[in-house]
Write an enzyme that holds these catalytic residues in place. Structure first.
Site, PDB file in Angstrom:
ATOM      1  N   TYR A  58       0.863  -1.182   0.000  1.00 26.93           N
ATOM      2  CA  TYR A  58       0.000   0.000   0.000  1.00 26.93           C
ATOM      3  C   TYR A  58       0.896   1.228   0.000  1.00 26.93           C
ATOM      4  O   TYR A  58       1.885   1.286   0.732  1.00 26.93           O
ATOM      5  CB  TYR A  58      -0.894   0.010   1.251  1.00 26.93           C
ATOM      6  CG  TYR A  58      -1.686   1.286   1.398  1.00 26.93           C
ATOM      7  CD1 TYR A  58      -2.993   1.375   0.929  1.00 26.93           C
ATOM      8  CD2 TYR A  58      -1.118   2.422   1.990  1.00 26.93           C
ATOM      9  CE1 TYR A  58      -3.717   2.550   1.041  1.00 26.93           C
ATOM     10  CE2 TYR A  58      -1.840   3.608   2.099  1.00 26.93           C
ATOM     11  CZ  TYR A  58      -3.137   3.662   1.624  1.00 26.93           C
ATOM     12  OH  TYR A  58      -3.845   4.830   1.728  1.00 26.93           O
ATOM     13  N   GLU A  83      -3.918   7.446  -3.539  1.00 25.11           N
ATOM     14  CA  GLU A  83      -3.872   6.133  -2.904  1.00 25.11           C
ATOM     15  C   GLU A  83      -3.580   5.072  -3.955  1.00 25.11           C
ATOM     16  O   GLU A  83      -4.266   5.011  -4.975  1.00 25.11           O
ATOM     17  CB  GLU A  83      -5.208   5.849  -2.218  1.00 25.11           C
ATOM     18  CG  GLU A  83      -5.128   4.668  -1.287  1.00 25.11           C
ATOM     19  CD  GLU A  83      -6.448   4.446  -0.558  1.00 25.11           C
ATOM     20  OE1 GLU A  83      -6.493   4.687   0.646  1.00 25.11           O
ATOM     21  OE2 GLU A  83      -7.413   4.023  -1.214  1.00 25.11           O
TER      22      GLU A  83
END
Ligand code: GDP
Ligand code: MN
Length: 391
Positions: free
Chosen positions: A109, A197
């Protein structure tokens, strides 16, 4: 303002943030053609909606041939995708992104958001990619590496090395990651992004790192100087009432409650919502009619509030400073003539010419208007009325 994955990836390409080749399409025929243009042996068909969690909901399909891309696209286009990030009604899929598929070794991530507490951008990275980061933050917060970025100096090389070390990357991977992270921060800063993101950031078998997913949100106040970003706006993905409000210079945000609020000034709007909650009610919206409130904006505001079928009463709370109360009172009366208002309207007007305003409202003899002397009384009346009708 948010954009689609395929648009964020276009920005990534412009900034040399590694992504795989892909083409956005709106029909199954186009999807097949796109697949034929991509040099790859495996394809990913991805639904383009402004919400994550598409994979679990059936909005991400990996297939092997252009014909299979066609079939997957036919199924996906027109379907209503419900994920943990959409509302219960879900989102209609109108666009797809056809992308080369990758052989993933590991999923990470990586994100940059605004750390509001410290007033600086913050890079967040985790070895727990592919899953909901909110879950990771809650259950294993130590698995998220947070790096505050000084906007004057930008993201520093030593900071990137720290993140790479925290992710357990080897030397080759770290080198690759270093370029990746610098490019990503450049995109964030130059495009006035509020949030980027990448989940997952994929490590491939040849040590390259690729943004497999991409989400970007922008600072609305900077859009005036981000023409390219503004062109990416997709009104299909936004609340129609919020869009309509924007056209009239009203700031409207829909909420889940049933007490409609019409207020001038963001600060007063927030305290109005607070006091409604304090009295045991739930605000249906945030609505700031702005400093130049007039008959037209008041009427438009009422219309927008009433487009929400949950609204059981409207609380108008206006403080007359530059805007004079009697003009608002006339605006309210005009509004009751031009649109059908089938819920009680509680009005608290204070400030410049409040007395005259009260007279005007009283003499108008409109049955659903209820006046209040002050904020406390107004909120109480609004909440009690709603309680009565919903009991
Ligand atoms: P989201 O569910 O809306 O977050 O959509 P993503 O773009 O993150 O895709 C969901 C999942 O599909 C990812 O976490 C990956 O595991 C998988 N996926 C997406 N693209 C590829 C790809 O090119 N190759 C492989 N093997 N998996 C992929
Ligand atoms: Mn994702």
């Amino acid at each position: 303002m948010n954009i689609h994955e395929y648009q964020a990836k276009q920005i990534f390409k412009d900034f040399n943030v590694p992504v795989l080749d892909g083409i956005a399409v709106t029909t199954a025929e186009e999807a097949k053609k796109a697949a034929e243009q991509l040099t790859t042996s495996k394809f990913v068909v991805k639904a383009q909606i402004h919400a994550g969690g598409r994979g679990k909901g059936g909005g991400v399909k990996i297939v092997n041939t252009p014909q299979e891309v066609y079939e997957a696209a036919e199924k996906m286009l027109g379907m209503t995708l419900i994920t943990h990030q959409t509302s219960e009604e879900g989102k209609l899929v109108k666009k797809l992104y056809i992308e080369s598929a990758a052989n993933i070794t590991k999923e990470y991530y990586l994100g940059i958001t605004l750390d509001r507490q410290n007033g600086v951008p913050m890079m967040m990275a985790s070895t727990e990619g592919g899953v909901e980061i909110e879950k990771v933050a809650e259950e294993t917060p130590d698995k998220i590496i947070k790096t505050p970025i000084n906007p004057l100096f930008g993201l520093q090389a030593f900071q990137i090395r720290e993140v790479a070390f925290g992710l357990g990357l080897n030397k080759e991977q770290s080198k690759y990651f270093s370029k990746f992270a610098s490019a990503l921060y450049a995109a964030y800063a130059q495009k006035d992004a509020e949030m980027i993101e990448i989940n997952p950031l994929a490590l491939l078998d040849d040590d390259r790192m690729i943004a497999l997913d991409a989400k970007m949100g922008f600072d609305d106040n900077a859009l005036y100087r981000q023409e390219e970003v503004l062109e990416m706006r997709d009104f299909n993905e936004e609340d129609p009432a919020e869009t309509e409000a924007g056209k009239y210079g009203l700031s409207y945000v829909k909420l889940d409650g049933n007490v409609g609020c019409m207020v001038n000034g963001a600060g007063l709007a927030m305290s109005t919502m607070d006091i409604i909650k304090y009295k045991g009610g739930e605000p249906a919206n945030f609505l700031d009619v702005g400093g130049s409130a007039n008959a037209e904006t008041v009427a438009k505001g009422m219309e927008i509030i009433l487009s929400d079928k949950n609204v059981k009463a409207i609380f108008i709370n206006i403080f007359g400073g530059i805007v004079r109360c009697e003009r608002i009172a006339n605006g309210i009366i005009e509004a009751t003539k031009s649109i059908s208002i089938d819920v009680p309207v509680i009005v608290r007007l204070d400030g410049t010419n409040a007395k005259e305003a009260k007279e005007i409202l009283k003499n108008a003899g409109i049955s659903q208007l209820i006046t209040a002397e002050n904020l406390n009384e107004g909120a109480e009346k609004a909440v009690n009325i709603v309680k009565e009708v919903t009991a």
